[in-house]
Design a protein around this motif. Sequence first.
Motif, short mmCIF file in Angstrom:
data_model
loop_
_atom_site.label_atom_id
_atom_site.label_comp_id
_atom_site.label_asym_id
_atom_site.label_seq_id
_atom_site.Cartn_x
_atom_site.Cartn_y
_atom_site.Cartn_z
N LEU A 139 0.83 -1.21 0.00
CA LEU A 139 0.00 0.00 0.00
C LEU A 139 0.86 1.26 0.00
N SER A 140 1.95 1.22 0.75
CA SER A 140 2.82 2.39 0.82
C SER A 140 3.41 2.72 -0.55
N ALA A 141 3.59 1.69 -1.38
CA ALA A 141 4.14 1.92 -2.73
C ALA A 141 3.18 2.72 -3.60
N TYR A 142 1.88 2.59 -3.32
CA TYR A 142 0.89 3.35 -4.09
C TYR A 142 0.99 4.84 -3.84
N ASP A 143 1.18 5.19 -2.59
CA ASP A 143 0.99 6.58 -2.17
C ASP A 143 2.30 7.34 -2.20
N GLY A 144 2.70 7.75 -3.39
CA GLY A 144 3.94 8.49 -3.52
C GLY A 144 3.93 9.83 -2.82
N ARG A 145 2.75 10.42 -2.72
CA ARG A 145 2.66 11.74 -2.08
C ARG A 145 3.09 11.67 -0.62
N ARG A 146 2.74 10.57 0.05
CA ARG A 146 3.06 10.45 1.47
C ARG A 146 4.36 9.68 1.74
N GLU A 196 -2.39 6.32 8.15
CA GLU A 196 -3.26 7.20 7.36
C GLU A 196 -3.54 6.59 5.98
N ILE A 197 -2.51 6.04 5.35
CA ILE A 197 -2.69 5.38 4.05
C ILE A 197 -3.64 4.18 4.21
N PHE A 198 -3.42 3.39 5.25
CA PHE A 198 -4.26 2.22 5.54
C PHE A 198 -5.72 2.64 5.75
N SER A 199 -5.92 3.78 6.39
CA SER A 199 -7.27 4.24 6.72
C SER A 199 -8.03 4.77 5.50
N VAL A 200 -7.31 5.44 4.59
CA VAL A 200 -7.99 6.04 3.43
C VAL A 200 -8.09 5.07 2.26
N TYR A 201 -7.34 3.97 2.31
CA TYR A 201 -7.32 3.07 1.16
C TYR A 201 -8.69 2.59 0.72
N PRO A 202 -9.63 2.22 1.64
CA PRO A 202 -10.93 1.72 1.16
C PRO A 202 -11.67 2.69 0.25
N ASN A 203 -11.31 3.97 0.29
CA ASN A 203 -11.97 4.97 -0.55
C ASN A 203 -11.28 5.15 -1.90
N ARG A 217 -5.33 -17.11 0.08
CA ARG A 217 -3.87 -17.24 0.04
C ARG A 217 -3.20 -16.26 1.01
N PHE A 218 -3.80 -15.08 1.17
CA PHE A 218 -3.25 -14.06 2.06
C PHE A 218 -4.18 -13.81 3.26
N ASN A 219 -4.97 -14.82 3.60
CA ASN A 219 -5.87 -14.75 4.77
C ASN A 219 -6.82 -13.56 4.72
N ARG A 220 -7.08 -13.07 3.51
CA ARG A 220 -8.04 -11.98 3.29
C ARG A 220 -7.75 -10.75 4.15
N VAL A 221 -6.48 -10.40 4.28
CA VAL A 221 -6.13 -9.28 5.15
C VAL A 221 -6.59 -7.93 4.59
N ALA A 222 -6.91 -7.88 3.29
CA ALA A 222 -7.42 -6.62 2.73
C ALA A 222 -8.78 -6.27 3.32
N GLU A 223 -9.44 -7.25 3.92
CA GLU A 223 -10.75 -7.01 4.52
C GLU A 223 -10.65 -6.63 6.00
N VAL A 224 -9.44 -6.63 6.54
CA VAL A 224 -9.25 -6.27 7.95
C VAL A 224 -9.33 -4.75 8.08
N PRO A 225 -10.22 -4.23 8.93
CA PRO A 225 -10.34 -2.78 9.06
C PRO A 225 -9.19 -2.20 9.89
N PRO A 226 -8.78 -0.99 9.58
CA PRO A 226 -7.73 -0.35 10.39
C PRO A 226 -8.28 0.06 11.75
N THR A 227 -7.40 0.18 12.71
CA THR A 227 -7.81 0.70 14.01
C THR A 227 -8.14 2.18 13.86
N ARG A 228 -8.86 2.70 14.83
CA ARG A 228 -9.30 4.09 14.74
C ARG A 228 -8.12 5.06 14.79
N HIS A 229 -7.13 4.71 15.61
CA HIS A 229 -5.97 5.60 15.77
C HIS A 229 -4.68 4.81 15.56
#
Length: 235
Positions: A139-146, A196-203, A217-229
């Motif tokens: 995910l971090s590779a996507y967000d060049g701005r941050r 922050e990247i993890f939190s905004v990714y679903p959008n 194969r990856f235990n569906r971790v993309a469906e794991v929600p981020p913590t609030r903080h």
Amino acid sequence: MRKQRDINHTMRSILIDWLIEVTEEYKLTLQTFFVTVGYVDRFLSEMAVQRSKLQLVGVTCMLLACKYEEIYPPTIDDFVYITDKTYSRPQVMKMEHVILKVLRFDMGSCTPLTFLYYFLNAIPHHDDTKWLAQYLCELSAYDGRRSLGQRPSTTAAAAIVIALHTFELHPLPPALVSVIRQGPEELQAAVNTLHEIFSVYPNLQHEAIKEKYSTARFNRVAEVPPTRHAPILFT
């Protein structure tokens, strides 16, 4: 990206998403993907690129990364095919020469993946932690701005901290502290950024990585929600 006038961070993110698809299609290693992204970012920091040539830069960087990392790399013709023949073989070969020249033939690359498994080996962990940390690195590779300019070791450490915190484990066990050797301010800043990247990714509209990490194969971790903080590591 400061040299770029015709492309922006959104276009770069679309390219990265497509490169993940290519990585999966040709069953390339994840290290090859990260090396590719490193080449792309180094090239874009040195050379202005027209948007019509951005995919050509990406696919040629992947060709070079495959030659460096893969035992049986795909051929130039394979990469021409994967672009729906948008570019010709001579165009890819010419771009290969340009990229090598701009990068000064310095093709060694240190990536977050290099450090991720080294750090994970220092602590007890389960597969969910490993896959979520790996997902966060991608995910971090996507967000060049941050994330551009962040040290690979810092990205890897932040990914593990957030993964542990997400699964309600101690985010910074002593064994991890002993191997990451990050300054507290640098690590906390990286954790905040990656959370922050993890939190905004679903959008965001990045389908390749979501599809990849939503599989068993990856235990569906993309469906794991981020913590609030983000975890607070130092008080």
